[in-house]
Design an enzyme around this catalytic site. Structure first.
Site, mmCIF file in Angstrom:
data_model
loop_
_atom_site.group_PDB
_atom_site.id
_atom_site.type_symbol
_atom_site.label_atom_id
_atom_site.label_comp_id
_atom_site.label_asym_id
_atom_site.label_seq_id
_atom_site.Cartn_x
_atom_site.Cartn_y
_atom_site.Cartn_z
ATOM 1 C CG LEU A 179 39.964 40.048 28.885
ATOM 2 C CD1 LEU A 179 38.518 40.137 29.192
ATOM 3 C CD2 LEU A 179 40.082 40.355 28.007
ATOM 4 N N GLY A 180 42.920 40.485 33.140
ATOM 5 C CA GLY A 180 43.160 40.848 33.937
ATOM 6 C C GLY A 180 43.430 40.228 35.551
ATOM 7 N N GLY A 225 40.486 36.473 41.338
ATOM 8 C CA GLY A 225 40.443 35.644 40.274
ATOM 9 C C GLY A 225 41.098 35.819 39.293
ATOM 10 N N PRO A 226 41.949 35.610 38.385
ATOM 11 C CG PRO A 226 42.546 33.913 36.518
ATOM 12 C CD PRO A 226 42.251 34.120 38.192
ATOM 13 N N GLY A 266 42.489 40.009 39.371
ATOM 14 C CA GLY A 266 41.273 40.433 41.478
ATOM 15 C C GLY A 266 41.483 39.683 41.749
ATOM 16 C CG ASP A 275 35.512 46.657 46.740
ATOM 17 O OD1 ASP A 275 36.596 47.756 46.605
ATOM 18 O OD2 ASP A 275 36.150 45.782 46.015
#
Length: 828
Positions: free
Chosen positions: A516-517, A522-523, A519, A635
C-alpha cells in the site's frame, strides 16, 4: 341486449390489456410482433439487466440502451450518435430481420445492419447483459450481438479483440461526457504484438498502456504494468487466440455474485468497478492511469517517470536532457539523449576504438514499448543484445521471456517494487562511474558495520545494568527489557499477537502487488485474514532508521487509544527479526494520495475537504485533552492521515508520539524527529515540543488541504517561498485567490475557505503562545468564535521574504528545484 353484452366485455378487455402490458415488460425477447415502445422495457431472465429507453441528466434526448438495475448504470447504448428527440420511439425487428430503433415517423434511427438475415429473427437480452440477434430459420443462429459492438463498458465474458490479419477491432469507446453518450475522444483496445498489451488511445495517440501480458502461473495472468493486478486475477483474466488469427482478452471472476465491470470514462480513465449489493452502489477497485506517470511517454524518450520523486521525470543513467532549459521548466516531451556515444557506434563510424560497452541495470520498472521478443533464457538474452550493436537495451521478464530494443526507449515507469529490471547499453566510461559508486557504497557499508558492532557491544554492556523499566530518551518511551518482556507487556494490555505465517499468507508472502505504501518504518501491505477481514500490515524494514524504541512506542501508545479519527491497532507480530503492526484497513490509503495527485484531486470537493479538516482536529483534541494519556503526535502530515471508504480521516503512525505525564504541558528533547516543513520552529531549532507543536503541523496541513499543494515541495517561479510564505504574502495583499485549489475555487463556500486559511495562518505563527489550542480551533471551524484575530507573521518566512526580494532582481537567472524531505535530524 347486445349493447349490454358489449358493456360487460369492457372490464374483461381492460384486464386483458393490463395483463398484456405487464407481460410485455417481463419478457426478455423482441420480435416483429412483440416490440417495445417508449417507455417500455424488457428484462433479462435473472432481472439484472434491462433494455429500454432513457434520458440523461440535463437532457431531453432519448436513447435506447441496456442498464444494470437502474438507469444510472447504462452499459450499452444503441443510438449513441443519433438520439431520439421525443418519446415516440420503438424498438422492433424490421422486415429484413434486423433489430432497429424507429422514431415517430417510422424512420430508422439505428440498425444492427446485418445482411442476409431472415424476417423471422428475434433479439434476446441474456443474463450476461448481451443483446443477441438470432436467425430463427437457422436453429437460432446468432447473427449479431451487442458484445461485439460495445460502448464504454466491458462486462464479464465479453471479448476485447483484434484481428491480426485485417486489423479489425472490438474495442471500448468513451462517452463524450456524462450527459452525452456519443463517441468520445478515447478508445480502449488490444494490441496483438508478440506479447500483447492493452492501450487507451486519445484519438490516434497512445494515452496509457498496460505493459506486456504475463501468463506465468507463479504470479497470475496479469499485465506487468498494472501494479494493482495480483494473483487474485489468476482465475479472472484470459488472453487467447482464435483459429482465424483473432487475439482476444476476456474476464470472468470466480465469484459472480456481485457484478464487476470495466468502464472507460469520458476522461480516458479505465476503471474497474464492482457492485456493492449491501449499499447498492458502484465502487471503484482501481483506475488507470492513476497518476501522471501512468500517462504514456510522460518523460519522453530515454526518460523515466517515478511518481514518488519530485520532479517525477529524470533521465536514464548515462543520458541527459535534450533541452535542459525546457526540462528545468518541467517540459519533458523532448526527452533525453546519450551523454557519451556507444563504443560500437564509434567503431562503425571509423573513430578510435576504446573499451567495450556495458549494461546498467534499472530496477523495478515497466519495460518500454515495442520490444522485440524471443524465448531466449537470461544469459543468452544479454549475449544476443551485446553482440548486436543496434541493440540498446534488454530485459529478461519472468514468465514472458527476453525483450530487446533497437529504437528509442519510450514510456518507462519506475515502481516501488517489482515488476521487472531493464538493462541499458552505455559506454564503458559510464560503467566506471557506476563501479566507483559501488566501491564507495561497499566501503561505507563496511565502516558502518564496524561502528554498529562496536555500538552493539557497548549497548549490551549498558543493558546489563539494573535500570528503571521506563526512562526518558529524547521524548520516546525506552524499554530496557528484552523483546520477550516487551511482548509480555503487550499481552497484559490485551493486544492480540499474530503469527508470522498467517500474515505471510494474508499478504501473499508480502507480494509487491499488495504493498500500500512505504514509510520511514518500512512497507505497509494489504492483507486478507482467514476470516476474510481486510487489514494493513506495517512491517519494520531492516533498512529502516526506526527500531525497537519506535516499534514499542507505537504499540504502547496506540493500544491505549480509541477514537473514530484515530487508526485502530488490531495487534502485532514479533518472530525473530520480524516486527509488524496490524491495523484496520483503510480503503482510500492516505490523504496525500488524493491531495497531491491531479487525477484524484477532483474527488475532494470542499465539503469532503472540510470534513477531513474537522476529523483531524477532533482526533488531535482527543490526543491532547480527552484520552487517558496526553499524546503529542510530532509527525502530523498528509501521508499520516488515512482515509476510510467514506473519506473520513484517521490519524496514524504513532512511532514518534510522546506521552506527557501529570501536569506537563511542554518538554524538551535532544532528538528531533518528524518531517521538515511540518515542524514548529521551537521544536526544529531547540527541541521544545508541546500541544502547540502539533497545532503548527495542523496549520500547515490545513493550508495544504485548501490549496492542494505540498508545503515541502512548493515552488513559485517568481518567489522562492514555501506554501506558508506564499499564503502569508497573498493574505497581506488581501488576495488569497491564487492559494485556493482550482478544484474548489468555483464552489460556493468562499467564506468558509477564507476562514480556514486564516485559521491555518493562526496555527503557523512564529511564537507558540500566539497559536490557538485545538479546542479553540474546533470552535473557530464551527464559527462559534465569530471574529478571528489577525494572524501574525508565520515561522520561517522572514528569510524567505528577503530572498524573494533578491530573486525578483535575478529571476531571469537559471534556477533549479530541489525538493528534499528530511524525515528526522537523527536517522529514522
Amino acid at each position: 341486449m347486445g349493447f349490454i353484452s358489449r358493456l360487460n366485455l369492457i372490464p374483461v378487455l381492460l384486464i386483458f390489456s393490463c395483463f398484456h402490458l405487464d407481460f410485455g415488460n417481463a419478457i426478455d425477447t423482441i420480435t416483429s410482433s412483440q416490440f417495445i415502445k417508449d417507455p417500455e422495457t424488457i428484462n433479462s431472465k435473472n432481472s439484472r439487466f434491462k433494455l429500454g429507453f432513457f434520458s440523461l441528466e440535463n437532457s431531453t434526448n432519448r436513447y435506447v440502451g441496456i442498464w444494470y438495475f437502474s438507469q444510472s448504470t447504462v452499459i450499452w447504448v444503441a443510438n449513441r450518435n443519433k438520439p431520439l428527440r421525443d418519446t415516440s420511439g420503438i424498438v422492433t425487428i424490421s422486415e429484413d430481420g434486423n433489430l432497429v430503433v424507429l422514431n415517430g415517423q417510422k424512420e430508422v434511427v439505428w440498425s444492427s445492419n446485418v445482411s442476409n438475415t431472415a424476417n423471422n429473427s428475434s433479439a434476446q437480452l441474456s443474463d450476461s447483459g448481451n443483446l443477441v440477434l438470432q436467425d430463427n430459420s437457422r436453429s437460432k443462429t446468432t447473427v449479431w450481438e451487442s458484445f461485439q459492438h460495445p460502448s464504454d463498458t466491458m462486462l464479464p465474458t465479453m471479448k476485447i479483440s483484434t484481428d491480426k490479419r485485417t486489423g479489425e477491432k472490438i474495442q471500448l469507446t468513451s462517452w463524450k461526457s456524462s450527459s452525452d453518450p456519443s463517441i468520445g475522444s478515447y478508445s480502449f483496445s488490444l494490441e496483438p504484438l508478440n506479447v500483447p498489451e492493452v492501450f487507451t488511445w486519445n484519438g490516434t495517440s497512445p494515452y496509457w498502456r498496460s505493459g506486456p501480458w504475463r501468463s506465468g502461473t507463479w504470479n497470475g495472468q496479469i499485465f506487468t504494468g498494472v501494479t494493482e493486478m495480483n494473483s487474485g486475477y489468476l482465475d479472472g483474466f484470459k488472453l487467447g487466440e482464435e483459429e482465424e488469427g483473432t487475439v482476444y482478452l476476456t474476464f470472468a471472476f470466480a465469484d459472480d455474485s456481485d457484478l464487476s465491470i470495466f468502464v472507460l470514462n469520458s476522461e480516458g480513465i479505465l476503471e474497474r468497478r464492482y457492485w456493492n449489493g449491501e449499499k447498492d452502489i458502484w465502487k471503484v477497485g482501481w483506475a488507470e492511469p492513476k497518476d501522471e506517470c501512468d500517462v504514456y511517454g510522460k518523460c519522453g524518450t530515454f526518460g523515466i517517470c517515478n511518481s514518488l520523486s519530485s520532479p517525477i521525470c529524470s533521465c536514464l543513467r548515462g543520458f541527459e536532457p535534450m533541452n535542459k532549459e525546457e526540462w528545468n521548466e518541467k517540459n519533458w516531451t523532448n526527452g533525453c539523449v546519450r551523454r557519451v556515444p556507444l563504443q560500437c557506434e564509434r567503431v562503425k563510424n571509423g573513430s578510435e576504438a576504446g573499451k567495450g560497452d556495458g549494461f546498467l541495470k534499472i530496477e523495478m520498472v515497466k519495460v518500454p514499448y515495442l520490444g522485440e521478443w524471443s524465448s531466449s533464457p537470461g544469459d543468452k538474452c544479454r549475449t544476443r543484445c551485446f553482440e548486436n550493436c543496434s541493440c540498446i537495451a534488454y530485459a529478461n521478464v519472468a514468465g514472458i521471456g527476453c525483450f530487446s530494443w533497437s529504437e528509442n526507449l519510450t514510456d518507462i515507469q519506475k515502481f516501488p517494487s517489482g515488476p521487472d529490471d531493464l538493462y541499458i547499453r552505455v559506454d564503458f566510461s559510464e560503467l566506471d562511474k557506476e563501479r566507483d559508486f559501488k566501491v564507495i557504497i561497499i566501503i561505507t557499508v563496511l565502516i558502518g558495520i564496524i561502528i554498529i558492532s562496536i555500538a552493539a557491544y557497548f549497548l549490551w554492556r549498558w543493558n546489563t545494568n539494573d535500570r528503571a523499566n521506563i526512562q526518558k530518551s529524547g521524548g520516546l518511551l525506552d524499554f530496557s527489557e528484552d523483546l520477550t518482556a516487551d511482548m509480555k507487556r503487550a499481552e497484559l494490555q490485551e493486544l492480540p499477537l499474530f503469527e508470522f505465517a498467517k500474515l505471510a499468507t494474508a499478504t501473499n508472502d508480502f507480494h509487491s502487488a499488495n504493498m500500500l505504501g512505504q514509510g520511514g518504518f518500512g512497507p505497509v501491505y494489504k492483507g486478507i485474514l482467514e476470516d476474510g477481514k481486510e487489514v494493513a500490515v506495517k512491517r519494520l524494514s531492516r533498512a529502516s532508521g526506526q527500531g525497537r524504541e519506535e516499534f514499542m512506542n507505537e504499540v504502547v501508545v496506540i493500544s491505549k487509544l480509541q477514537h473514530r479519527n484515530l487508526v485502530k491497532l488490531l495487534g502485532c507480530c514479533i518472530e525473530g527479526d520480524e516486527k509488524m503492526l496490524i491495523y484496520e484497513y483503510m480503503a482510500n490509503k492516505s490523504l496525500d494520495a488524493f491531495l497531491f495527485k491531479p487525477l484524484k484531486q477532483k474527488d475532494l470537493d470542499w465539503r469532503k475537504r472540510f470534513n477531513i479538516i474537522q476529523g483531524i482536529a477532533r482526533g488531535l483534541l482527543y490526543l491532547h485533552r480527552d484520552s487517558r494519556l496526553i499524546i503529542i503526535h510530532r509527525d502530523l502530515k498528509p501521508s499520516n492521515i488515512l482515509l476510510d471508504e467514506e473519506l473520513n480521516p484517521k490519524i496514524s503512525d504513532f512511532g514518534m508520539a510522546r506521552i506527557f505525564k501529570g501536569s506537563e504541558d511542554k518538554d524538551k528533547t535532544k532528538r528531533v524527529v518528524g518531517t521538515y516543513g511540518y515542524m514548529s520552529p521551537e521544536y526544529a531549532m531547540e527541541g521544545l515540543f508541546s500541544e502547540k507543536s502539533d497545532v503548527f503541523s495542523f496549520g500547515v496541513l490545513l493550508l495544504e488541504i485548501v490549496s492542494g499543494r505540498k508545503n515541502t515541495s512548493f515552488y513559485d517561479d517568481d518567489l522562492s517561498l514555501t506554501l506558508v510564505g506564499f499564503a502569508w504574502k497573498f493574505w497581506n495583499e488581501d488576495n488569497v485567490t491564487p492559494l485556493i485549489s482550482p478544484e474548489i475555487y468555483d464552489q460556493c463556500f468562499r467564506n468558509d475557505i477564507m476562514r480556514c486559511i486564516q485559521i491555518g495562518l493562526l496555527c503557523v505563527q512564529e511564537l507558540a503562545r500566539y497559536r490557538p489550542t485545538v479546542a479553540t480551533i474546533i470552535s473557530m471551524l464551527h464559527s462559534e468564535i465569530v471574529n478571528l484575530p489577525p494572524p501574525k507573521q508565520p515561522a520561517f518566512t522572514e528569510r524567505q521574504i528577503m530572498l524573494s526580494a533578491e530573486s525578483s532582481q535575478k529571476k531571469h537567472r537559471p534556477s533549479s528545484i530541489n525538493n528534499v524531505t528530511v524525515t528526522i535530524v537523527q536517522g529514522r
